[in-house]
Scaffold this motif. Structure first.
Motif, PDB file in Angstrom:
ATOM      1  N   ALA A 154      48.208  -5.023  25.507  1.00  0.00           N
ATOM      2  CA  ALA A 154      48.679  -5.670  26.724  1.00  0.00           C
ATOM      3  C   ALA A 154      47.509  -6.408  27.354  1.00  0.00           C
ATOM      4  N   ILE A 155      47.660  -7.704  27.574  1.00  0.00           N
ATOM      5  CA  ILE A 155      46.643  -8.501  28.273  1.00  0.00           C
ATOM      6  C   ILE A 155      47.160  -8.744  29.681  1.00  0.00           C
ATOM      7  N   VAL A 156      46.467  -8.215  30.663  1.00  0.00           N
ATOM      8  CA  VAL A 156      46.872  -8.353  32.060  1.00  0.00           C
ATOM      9  C   VAL A 156      45.918  -9.307  32.754  1.00  0.00           C
ATOM     10  N   TYR A 157      46.451 -10.237  33.550  1.00  0.00           N
ATOM     11  CA  TYR A 157      45.660 -11.276  34.200  1.00  0.00           C
ATOM     12  C   TYR A 157      46.391 -11.717  35.455  1.00  0.00           C
ATOM     13  N   SER A 158      45.739 -12.512  36.261  1.00  0.00           N
ATOM     14  CA  SER A 158      46.321 -12.987  37.512  1.00  0.00           C
ATOM     15  C   SER A 158      46.800 -14.413  37.362  1.00  0.00           C
ATOM     16  N   ALA A 159      48.002 -14.686  37.916  1.00  0.00           N
ATOM     17  CA  ALA A 159      48.574 -16.035  37.891  1.00  0.00           C
ATOM     18  C   ALA A 159      49.562 -16.155  39.038  1.00  0.00           C
ATOM     19  N   VAL A 160      49.836 -17.387  39.443  1.00  0.00           N
ATOM     20  CA  VAL A 160      50.847 -17.652  40.464  1.00  0.00           C
ATOM     21  C   VAL A 160      52.176 -17.872  39.749  1.00  0.00           C
ATOM     22  N   ASN A 161      53.197 -17.089  40.121  1.00  0.00           N
ATOM     23  CA  ASN A 161      54.505 -17.302  39.497  1.00  0.00           C
ATOM     24  C   ASN A 161      55.488 -17.784  40.558  1.00  0.00           C
ATOM     25  N   ALA A 162      56.770 -17.586  40.330  1.00  0.00           N
ATOM     26  CA  ALA A 162      57.792 -18.133  41.228  1.00  0.00           C
ATOM     27  C   ALA A 162      57.688 -17.586  42.647  1.00  0.00           C
ATOM     28  N   SER A 163      56.988 -16.488  42.818  1.00  0.00           N
ATOM     29  CA  SER A 163      56.813 -15.918  44.152  1.00  0.00           C
ATOM     30  C   SER A 163      55.955 -16.794  45.055  1.00  0.00           C
ATOM     31  N   GLY A 164      55.157 -17.671  44.447  1.00  0.00           N
ATOM     32  CA  GLY A 164      54.287 -18.561  45.221  1.00  0.00           C
ATOM     33  C   GLY A 164      52.933 -17.970  45.541  1.00  0.00           C
ATOM     34  N   HIS A 165      52.679 -16.733  45.103  1.00  0.00           N
ATOM     35  CA  HIS A 165      51.350 -16.138  45.289  1.00  0.00           C
ATOM     36  C   HIS A 165      50.902 -15.518  43.970  1.00  0.00           C
ATOM     37  N   ASN A 166      49.611 -15.195  43.902  1.00  0.00           N
ATOM     38  CA  ASN A 166      49.098 -14.549  42.701  1.00  0.00           C
ATOM     39  C   ASN A 166      49.744 -13.186  42.511  1.00  0.00           C
ATOM     40  N   VAL A 167      50.157 -12.927  41.277  1.00  0.00           N
ATOM     41  CA  VAL A 167      50.621 -11.610  40.862  1.00  0.00           C
ATOM     42  C   VAL A 167      49.853 -11.247  39.596  1.00  0.00           C
ATOM     43  N   LEU A 168      49.989 -10.021  39.167  1.00  0.00           N
ATOM     44  CA  LEU A 168      49.433  -9.634  37.883  1.00  0.00           C
ATOM     45  C   LEU A 168      50.503  -9.845  36.817  1.00  0.00           C
ATOM     46  N   MET A 169      50.135 -10.591  35.786  1.00  0.00           N
ATOM     47  CA  MET A 169      51.025 -10.919  34.676  1.00  0.00           C
ATOM     48  C   MET A 169      50.575 -10.153  33.439  1.00  0.00           C
ATOM     49  N   VAL A 170      51.461 -10.049  32.449  1.00  0.00           N
ATOM     50  CA  VAL A 170      51.108  -9.407  31.189  1.00  0.00           C
ATOM     51  C   VAL A 170      51.641 -10.220  30.021  1.00  0.00           C
ATOM     52  N   SER A 171      50.820 -10.333  28.988  1.00  0.00           N
ATOM     53  CA  SER A 171      51.211 -10.888  27.699  1.00  0.00           C
ATOM     54  C   SER A 171      50.810  -9.869  26.645  1.00  0.00           C
ATOM     55  N   TYR A 172      51.537  -9.858  25.511  1.00  0.00           N
ATOM     56  CA  TYR A 172      51.257  -8.873  24.470  1.00  0.00           C
ATOM     57  C   TYR A 172      50.812  -9.574  23.195  1.00  0.00           C
ATOM     58  N   THR A 173      49.892  -8.905  22.479  1.00  0.00           N
ATOM     59  CA  THR A 173      49.339  -9.488  21.256  1.00  0.00           C
ATOM     60  C   THR A 173      48.925  -8.386  20.293  1.00  0.00           C
ATOM     61  N   THR A 174      48.852  -8.738  19.025  1.00  0.00           N
ATOM     62  CA  THR A 174      48.286  -7.822  18.030  1.00  0.00           C
ATOM     63  C   THR A 174      46.944  -8.309  17.521  1.00  0.00           C
ATOM     64  N   ASP A 175      46.670  -9.621  17.683  1.00  0.00           N
ATOM     65  CA  ASP A 175      45.484 -10.201  17.053  1.00  0.00           C
ATOM     66  C   ASP A 175      44.644 -11.086  17.980  1.00  0.00           C
ATOM     67  N   PHE A 176      45.041 -11.251  19.224  1.00  0.00           N
ATOM     68  CA  PHE A 176      44.331 -12.092  20.193  1.00  0.00           C
ATOM     69  C   PHE A 176      44.211 -13.537  19.709  1.00  0.00           C
ATOM     70  N   ARG A 177      45.148 -13.932  18.846  1.00  0.00           N
ATOM     71  CA  ARG A 177      45.239 -15.327  18.410  1.00  0.00           C
ATOM     72  C   ARG A 177      46.525 -15.967  18.907  1.00  0.00           C
ATOM     73  N   THR A 178      47.572 -15.190  18.999  1.00  0.00           N
ATOM     74  CA  THR A 178      48.812 -15.606  19.654  1.00  0.00           C
ATOM     75  C   THR A 178      49.247 -14.472  20.562  1.00  0.00           C
ATOM     76  N   ALA A 179      49.965 -14.808  21.620  1.00  0.00           N
ATOM     77  CA  ALA A 179      50.418 -13.804  22.570  1.00  0.00           C
ATOM     78  C   ALA A 179      51.802 -14.190  23.081  1.00  0.00           C
ATOM     79  N   THR A 180      52.560 -13.192  23.497  1.00  0.00           N
ATOM     80  CA  THR A 180      53.867 -13.461  24.092  1.00  0.00           C
ATOM     81  C   THR A 180      53.683 -14.195  25.418  1.00  0.00           C
ATOM     82  N   ASP A 181      54.709 -14.926  25.822  1.00  0.00           N
ATOM     83  CA  ASP A 181      54.644 -15.636  27.098  1.00  0.00           C
ATOM     84  C   ASP A 181      54.619 -14.622  28.237  1.00  0.00           C
ATOM     85  N   GLY A 182      53.770 -14.843  29.218  1.00  0.00           N
ATOM     86  CA  GLY A 182      53.541 -13.869  30.267  1.00  0.00           C
ATOM     87  C   GLY A 182      54.751 -13.579  31.133  1.00  0.00           C
TER      88      GLY A 182
END
Length: 458
Positions: A154-182
């Motif tokens: 699980a890669i957790v990071y901060s981004a602004v989503n539909a809420s209009g403020h920063n939230v913590l997002m997550v994307s998943y990966t097995t190889d750190f070359r491709t990841a699911t959309d957050g």
């Protein structure tokens, strides 16, 4: 912005990153720590947005590697990084993640993270950018942990989503070359960034920054899944703006440390400790207990083995310079300013004013002389008992005035005091923050002995 992963438990057994243990590498006992960071200073004279490394044997006092220069530089995206994070993967090797942002152009919107692979943090390969979401916004302060239920990181990071403020997002990966959309991982209803994770006793904990008031808060979860976190602490603050929580388990004791960083370029670390993460109660540490790498910002800390620790030091080397920390004003360091020697509050610019090359004493090689790093022809000497920075005139008087002898610290024998070579009843001390030499004995007031006690650090 911030990052973090697995810690070592007392005695070297591994405790997890947010979701699970560190895998096969747990078989090795951890005896030290590695820190990733970037650098800034108050006037930005030290601003270098590359991957820096420091090491520590006690988890509190840090030695920069590679002369405090980067060990790797990003060449894609913004060509700069912030918030580097060290992940030890399930196979025992490392991946380094970082925010794609050079400097403080907060309008720069990158959906990508910088990524390197490393066998032992001595070399960095496979450099690339990793896309983690498709939103028209940034991806700040990544941290990654292994999720055994998914069989993914699980890669957790901060981004602004539909809420209009920063939230913590997550994307998943097995190889750190491709990841699911957050997707949203945690949204407290206000601007939140800088997630840092640890698991203790089967409970998952995440600390983050409330970006509306620059305080830290702790949450917990039984599953570590998206939207499963509840706040369980009050606001944690050193009395000024703080961000970048980073939780580290002592390798030798039932003690946890939490680091925090100031939000401005005036990068100063704060530290707290607890013996019970579940309590949510943290005690601030005095600056005397820890020393951060010079100009460091946003630490990412991972435990390392003895072989990894010695390998890092052998590969990159330790600084050729030192800093001198005051005992009773441990947020202050010896520096020169207009050729006057004094102690000033860290951080400051020119930051080189606090860097000293400790050379064999000019009058007695058994002693020590303090040569300025940014004025290498100049040394600290006493003149009329005041300490000044002056050029070596080659005279015997100058050499004697510029020579001191290390002794056990007059206020604390684990620290250091410096006795004058040619006025041996006098010691280097600060008075009104200015340095001088004065007579000090075991019978002198405690304050005088404290004024004359220092720690040689990097």
């Amino acid at each position: 912005m911030k990052r973090r992963t697995l810690m070592a438990a007392a005695g070297g057994a591994a405790v997890a990153g947010a979701v699970a243990g560190p895998g096969p590498a747990a078989a090795a006992a951890y005896t030290g720590y590695a820190m990733a960071y970037f650098t800034e200073s108050p006037t930005m004279a030290a601003a270098v947005y590359g991957l820096h490394l420091a090491v520590s044997s006690d988890g509190l006092n840090w030695t920069p590697l590679n002369q405090n220069r980067p060990v790797a530089m990003p060449t894609l995206g913004s060509t700069g990084l912030r918030d580097p994070f060290i992940l030890r993967k399930q196979d025992g090797t490392f991946t380094v993640l970082a925010t794609d942002l050079k400097g403080t152009d907060w309008a720069y919107q990158s959906r990508h993270l910088h990524v390197w692979d490393s066998a032992d943090l001595r070399g960095f390969t496979g450099y690339r950018l990793l896309k983690v979401h498709s939103l028209a916004t940034h991806a700040w302060a990544p941290e990654a942990v292994w999720d055994p239920a998914r069989g993914q990181y699980a890669i957790v990071y901060s981004a602004v989503n539909a809420s209009g403020h920063n939230v913590l997002m997550v994307s998943y990966t097995t190889d750190f070359r491709t990841a699911t959309d957050g997707v949203v991982f945690f949204d407290p209803g206000y601007d939140a960034i800088d997630g840092s994770f640890v698991t203790v006793g089967g409970v998952h904990y995440m600390y983050y920054k409330n970006n509306t008031n620059s305080t830290l808060l702790g949450t917990r979860s039984g599953t570590a899944g998206p939207n499963s976190w509840s706040v369980y602490t009050g606001a944690i603050s050193p009395g000024r703006g703080v961000e970048a929580p980073q939780i580290v388990k002592s390798n030798t004791a039932n003690t946890w440390w939490m680091w925090g960083d100031t939000w401005s370029p005036n990068g100063r670390f704060f530290a707290w400790q607890t013996a019970d993460v579940a309590s949510g109660s943290w005690t601030p540490l005095n600056d005397r207990a820890y020393t951060q790498p010079l100009n460091s910002k946003h630490p990412g800390i991972a435990p390392v083995t003895a072989a990894e620790l010695s390998g890092l030091t052998a590969t990159f080397g330790t600084p050729a310079w030192n800093r001198i920390k005051s005992y009773n004003f441990p947020d202050r360091y010896v520096r020169h300013a207009d050729n006057v020697a004094r102690i000033d509050v860290y951080p400051f610019d020119p930051y080189q004013d606090q860097q000293w090359t400790l050379v064999p004493g000019l009058a007695d090689a058994a002693g020590v002389s303090f040569r300025s790093v940014n004025f290498p022809a100049m040394y600290l000497r006493h003149s009329g008992y005041a300490l000044v920075l002056a050029a070596d005139d080659g005279s015997a008087t100058f050499r004697a005035d510029a020579t001191f002898h290390r002794t056990a610290g007059l206020a604390d024998s684990s620290w250091t005091s410096f006795r004058s070579h040619n006025v041996p009843d006098r010691y280097l001390r600060h008075s009104g923050y200015v340095l001088r030499i004065d007579p000090i004995t075991s019978g002198s007031p405690a304050t005088d002995r404290q004024d004359a006690t220092f720690r040689v650090v990097h």
